[in-house]
Structure formats: structure tokens, C-alpha cells
Design an enzyme around this catalytic site. Structure first.
Site, PDB file in Angstrom:
ATOM      1  N   CYS A  65       0.836  -1.195   0.000  1.00 10.98           N
ATOM      2  CA  CYS A  65       0.000   0.000   0.000  1.00 10.98           C
ATOM      3  C   CYS A  65       0.875   1.251   0.000  1.00 10.98           C
ATOM      4  O   CYS A  65       1.893   1.299   0.681  1.00 10.98           O
ATOM      5  CB  CYS A  65      -0.902   0.000   1.227  1.00 10.98           C
ATOM      6  SG  CYS A  65      -2.062   1.376   1.221  1.00 10.98           S
ATOM      7  N   CYS A  69      -0.261   4.342   7.147  1.00  7.97           N
ATOM      8  CA  CYS A  69      -0.931   4.133   8.438  1.00  7.97           C
ATOM      9  C   CYS A  69      -0.011   3.326   9.362  1.00  7.97           C
ATOM     10  O   CYS A  69       0.350   2.179   9.053  1.00  7.97           O
ATOM     11  CB  CYS A  69      -2.246   3.397   8.220  1.00  7.97           C
ATOM     12  SG  CYS A  69      -3.303   4.158   6.947  1.00  7.97           S
ATOM     13  N   CYS A  72      -0.507  -0.427  10.404  1.00  8.72           N
ATOM     14  CA  CYS A  72      -0.869  -1.394   9.371  1.00  8.72           C
ATOM     15  C   CYS A  72       0.340  -2.140   8.819  1.00  8.72           C
ATOM     16  O   CYS A  72       1.331  -1.535   8.410  1.00  8.72           O
ATOM     17  CB  CYS A  72      -1.596  -0.684   8.233  1.00  8.72           C
ATOM     18  SG  CYS A  72      -2.137  -1.810   6.941  1.00  8.72           S
ATOM     19  N   CYS A 109     -16.730  -9.688   4.143  1.00  9.88           N
ATOM     20  CA  CYS A 109     -16.094  -8.373   4.059  1.00  9.88           C
ATOM     21  C   CYS A 109     -14.974  -8.445   3.029  1.00  9.88           C
ATOM     22  O   CYS A 109     -13.983  -9.164   3.228  1.00  9.88           O
ATOM     23  CB  CYS A 109     -15.532  -7.970   5.420  1.00  9.88           C
ATOM     24  SG  CYS A 109     -16.773  -8.061   6.734  1.00  9.88           S
ATOM     25  N   CYS A 142     -19.962  -6.528   2.582  1.00  7.95           N
ATOM     26  CA  CYS A 142     -19.395  -5.236   2.974  1.00  7.95           C
ATOM     27  C   CYS A 142     -18.088  -5.061   2.206  1.00  7.95           C
ATOM     28  O   CYS A 142     -17.292  -5.996   2.114  1.00  7.95           O
ATOM     29  CB  CYS A 142     -19.140  -5.200   4.477  1.00  7.95           C
ATOM     30  SG  CYS A 142     -18.477  -3.619   5.073  1.00  7.95           S
ATOM     31  N   CYS A 202     -20.154   0.996   8.072  1.00  4.71           N
ATOM     32  CA  CYS A 202     -19.407   0.223   9.064  1.00  4.71           C
ATOM     33  C   CYS A 202     -18.145   1.020   9.342  1.00  4.71           C
ATOM     34  O   CYS A 202     -17.326   1.216   8.441  1.00  4.71           O
ATOM     35  CB  CYS A 202     -19.075  -1.163   8.510  1.00  4.71           C
ATOM     36  SG  CYS A 202     -17.992  -2.130   9.579  1.00  4.71           S
ATOM     37  N   ARG A 272     -18.722  -4.807  17.214  1.00  8.84           N
ATOM     38  CA  ARG A 272     -17.978  -5.997  16.782  1.00  8.84           C
ATOM     39  C   ARG A 272     -16.590  -6.038  17.427  1.00  8.84           C
ATOM     40  O   ARG A 272     -15.866  -5.037  17.405  1.00  8.84           O
ATOM     41  CB  ARG A 272     -17.816  -5.968  15.259  1.00  8.84           C
ATOM     42  CG  ARG A 272     -17.167  -7.207  14.676  1.00  8.84           C
ATOM     43  CD  ARG A 272     -17.009  -7.065  13.157  1.00  8.84           C
ATOM     44  NE  ARG A 272     -18.226  -6.627  12.507  1.00  8.84           N
ATOM     45  CZ  ARG A 272     -18.304  -6.190  11.252  1.00  8.84           C
ATOM     46  NH1 ARG A 272     -17.214  -6.151  10.500  1.00  8.84           N
ATOM     47  NH2 ARG A 272     -19.444  -5.799  10.743  1.00  8.84           N
TER      48      ARG A 272
END
Ligand code: SF4
Length: 417
Positions: A65, A69, A72, A109, A142, A202, A272
Site C-alpha cells: 500500500c 498508516c 498497518c 467483508c 461489505c 461500518c 464488533r
């Protein structure tokens, strides 16, 4: 205890506590913990009974990516030894999804690393959703693809997506210490785009990144204001090879207090337990089910969870039941509000106005990096002294607790479901 009586009464009425009451939940002692869980459990059972919704992650595109972040494992400069692969083909993704649905998941998801999708990526996900819904029309889908451009949410909705995930992750005040390649406002914008297109929102948080109690309360109230239909609570998985690799700030007791605070602020919203459940709650996971009404089944994006069958056994042993495909997750009044918000193209609950949002799902990883272009790790002074004192935070890597995913999507091995 007056606080818990008040919070229980409010929760049973679907009312939101004050900010001071939410902070007080985080400040309760270990001696009070079971009372806190019991109070949150009453609220949970009022709106969700003993049902546990199972969600299943399919990592469509892993690693590499360009975003930074800090939490991550897929970030720019990550040294974490995770699986790296480009887009799964629709039939590969559908095979992975099928395993999760066969294991009891009612929501799949679909997640891809990256800043945000191109229009070609939306085409790929459209094809993938068609392959999944061909096999099982009832399954909820999702999608989590990062920051959305204009009209992409509408395309996903038209293609059959039910929800879009983009987490706020942390407070607006802390966000700039966690990520520098996009902003909190970017994330808010994407959640609002998704919500405005009629997708269920979400959006959740990551605890354990060195934030204060005030930061946690800020982000949870922001999620409430945003009108998130489901709030994933991630507990930082300090992946070796990420800037936050040594951020072990959580205890099982603190995780339960955080979950309880999230439940009291979101009495009638899906809460969740997301990434980090096994790593931080450990043997206390069943107590978490008394507060949250939803978990991920099996593995996470880049880290392994406990065996899917162990999840199912845990739910049964704790006296809960897996929510069936035909059962509504949200209570009727809450589902009506969500539907009205979507029909009106707006966001926010009956009790609140628009907020903010955004980001990828439970990546479940972090990486220490020497990449000069990467942001600095969260400064140590950002860590709440109380949290450190409580946890006895260990300034060390805990690779024994973090297992990189080596099975399922992107591998030749069967998924864990
Ligand atoms: S959270 Fe998402 S956007 Fe951020 S680095 Fe990870 S994959 Fe990229």
C-alpha cells in the site's frame, strides 16, 4: 454502583451516556470489572439477545500500500513478512467467501489494500460480488477499498454491496500522529459518501495505539454521530516490522472496559470485536461476547485468528448462538432509522448529525520501518500514563502472540473458517 445503574437504565432506553460517564467506565477498577461487564451485558441482551453475528474477511489484495498508516502491516515501508499479492480473481474470492459462509458467517467483508479504488477496481469488485451472490444470494457483502471518489459508492451499491467499511480508527486530534498520507477529514468524507449512496456504514476504531481515554471517547462519540450501523473495535496487533511494533498497551481488562464503553455509547448499534481479539483478550474472549454482538470468524487480513471451529465452540460454550441469515442484526427501530438515513441520502442517527469516518478494515498488523519517507512512530508521550501503568506495557516485540496469515486467500492452503 450509581454509574452502572445509570448507564444500564440509559442503555435499556437506547439513550447515549454523557462524555463524563463514558470516561468513568474507562476509569473503573479491576474489582468493578465484572459489574461493568454485567451492566453492558444487560444492554447488549436488550437489543441483540444472545445472538452473535459472524463476519468473514476476504483480503482481495494484500500489502504494497502507498499509504503510511502506522498500525498497518500493509503500509508503505512495512517490513512485516505478510502475504503480498494483487487482486484475487472473482472465482478465487468467491471460493474464500464460500468457506466463511459455510462456517456460519452471514456477512462477507471484501477488503483491498490501497489509498482508494480506481474505476477498474470497482469493476473487479462488482464481478467478485456477482460471483459471491450467484452462489449465495442471502449473504451480506461489505466492501472496504479505502477512500472513495465521487460516484464510486453509488456504483458499489448498484452492484449489490450492502455496506461499506471505512474506520475512523482514532480521534481527530490524534489522527495526524498515526497517518500522514491522508487526513481524518478524508475518512469522514468517504463514510459520508458511502452512507449517502445508501450503503450501510461500518466504521470503527483501533485501541492500543497510545491514545488517551479522552481520545477513545472522542472517536466513539464521533462514530455515534456519524451514524455507523456497525462499530468494529480493533485492538492494535503490534506487528513486527511496523512503527507500532512495541505498543503493547492493552490488558484483557482494559479491552473489556473499552468494549463496555463502546456498548454504552452505542446501545443499539452492532458492536464488533475485530482484529486483536485473540491477542489481547486471550482467555477472556467469552466475556467480550457479553458486551459485543458481532465478531470475525477465523483469520484476519494479514494475521491468523483462532480456528473457526474454536470461535463457534466459544460462542456455544458461553451460552450464545450464531445469528442466522434470516435474522435482522439491528433492532427494528434502529434499522428503520438507518434505512431512512440512507433513503434520505444523509447520515447520522436519530440522536445525532453527521460526523466523520474512513479507512481500511482490520488489517491486523503493523510494521517497524527504517524507510525515511515513513512517518515517525507515535511519540511515547502520547501514551496514556494510566494505560501504561495498568498494562505494565512491555517495551518488547511479542511475536509469540502475533501470527502472520499463511493460509486462505492468496495461498494454496484452505481458509480458516
Ligand atoms: S490501513 Fe489501508 S490505507 Fe492504511 S496502510 Fe493499511 S491498507 Fe493502506
Amino acid at each position: 454502583m450509581d454509574l452502572l445503574d445509570t448507564l444500564t437504565a440509559k442503555g435499556l432506553r437506547g439513550e447515549v451516556p454523557t462524555r463524563e460517564e463514558a470516561l468513568a467506565v474507562l476509569a473503573t477498577t479491576d474489582d468493578e470489572l465484572l459489574d461493568v461487564v454485567a451492566a453492558a451485558g444487560k444492554v447488549r441482551r436488550r437489543w441483540f439477545g444472545r445472538r452473535v453475528k459472524l463476519n468473514y474477511l476476504v483480503n482481495l489484495k494484500s500489502g504494497l500500500c502507498p499509504e503510511d498508516c502506522s498500525y498497518c502491516s500493509q503500509r508503505l515501508g512495512s517490513k512485516a513478512e505478510i502475504l503480498k499479492y494483487t487482486w484475487l480473481k472473482p472465482d478465487q474470492a468467491a471460493d474464500a467467501a464460500r468457506a466463511g459462509v459455510a462456517g456460519g458467517a452471514k456477512r462477507v467483508c471484501l477488503v483491498a489494500s490501497g489509498r482508494g479504488p480506481t474505476d477498474r477496481d470497482i469493476d473487479r469488485v462488482t464481478d467478485t460480488m456477482a460471483a459471491i451472490k450467484d452462489a449465495d444470494p442471502e449473504v451480506e457483502i461489505c466492501v472496504c477499498l479505502g477512500l472513495l471518489s465521487d460516484n464510486q459508492a453509488e456504483r458499489l451499491k448498484a452492484a449489490g454491496a450492502d455496506a461499506y467499511n471505512h474506520n475512523l480508527n482514532t480521534s481527530e486530534g490524534t489522527y495526524g500522529t498515526i497517518t500522514k498520507t491522508h487526513t481524518y477529514a478524508d475518512r469522514v468524507d468517504t463514510v459520508q459518501k458511502a452512507h449517502g449512496a445508501g450503503l450501510s456504514a461500518c466504521s470503527g476504531l483501533i485501541a492500543g495505539m497510545g491514545e488517551s481515554d479522552e481520545d477513545l471517547v472522542d472517536v466513539v462519540f464521533a462514530l455515534r454521530d456519524l451514524g455507523s450501523d456497525s462499530v468494529p473495535v480493533n485492538f492494535l496487533i503490534p506487528f513486527e516490522g511496523t512503527p507500532l511494533a512495541k505498543e503493547w498497551n492493552l490488558t484483557p481488562q482494559r479491552c473489556l472496559r473499552i468494549l463496555a464503553m463502546v456498548r454504552f455509547v452505542n446501545p443499539d448499534t452492532e458492536v464488533r470485536i475485530a482484529g486483536g481479539r485473540e491477542v489481547h483478550l486471550r482467555s477472556m474472549q467469552p466475556l467480550g461476547l457479553h458486551i459485543a454482538n458481532s465478531i470475525f470468524l477465523g483469520d484476519y487480513l494479514t494475521s491468523e485468528g483462532q480456528a473457526g471451529q474454536t470461535d463457534l465452540d466459544m460462542i456455544k460454550d458461553a451460552g450464545f448462538e450464531v445469528e442466522g441469515a434470516g435474522e435482522a442484526t439491528l433492532p427494528r427501530h434502529r434499522a428503520d432509522v438507518a434505512e431512512a438515513d440512507r433513503a434520505g441520502g444523509g447520515c447520522g442517527t436519530a440522536a445525532s448529525a453527521c460526523g466523520s469516518g474512513g479507512g481500511c478494515g482490520p488489517c491486523g498488523g503493523h510494521a517497524h520501518t527504517s524507510d525515511a519517507s515513513a512517518p515517525e512512530a507515535v511519540p511515547s508521550e502520547a501514551v496514556s500514563p494510566a494505560a501504561v501503568a495498568e498494562s505494565g506495557a512491555e517495551d518488547e516485540l511479542r511475536s509469540d502472540l502475533v501470527k502472520v496469515r499463511r493460509r486462505g486467500a492468496g495461498t494454496e492452503l484452505a481458509p480458516n473458517a
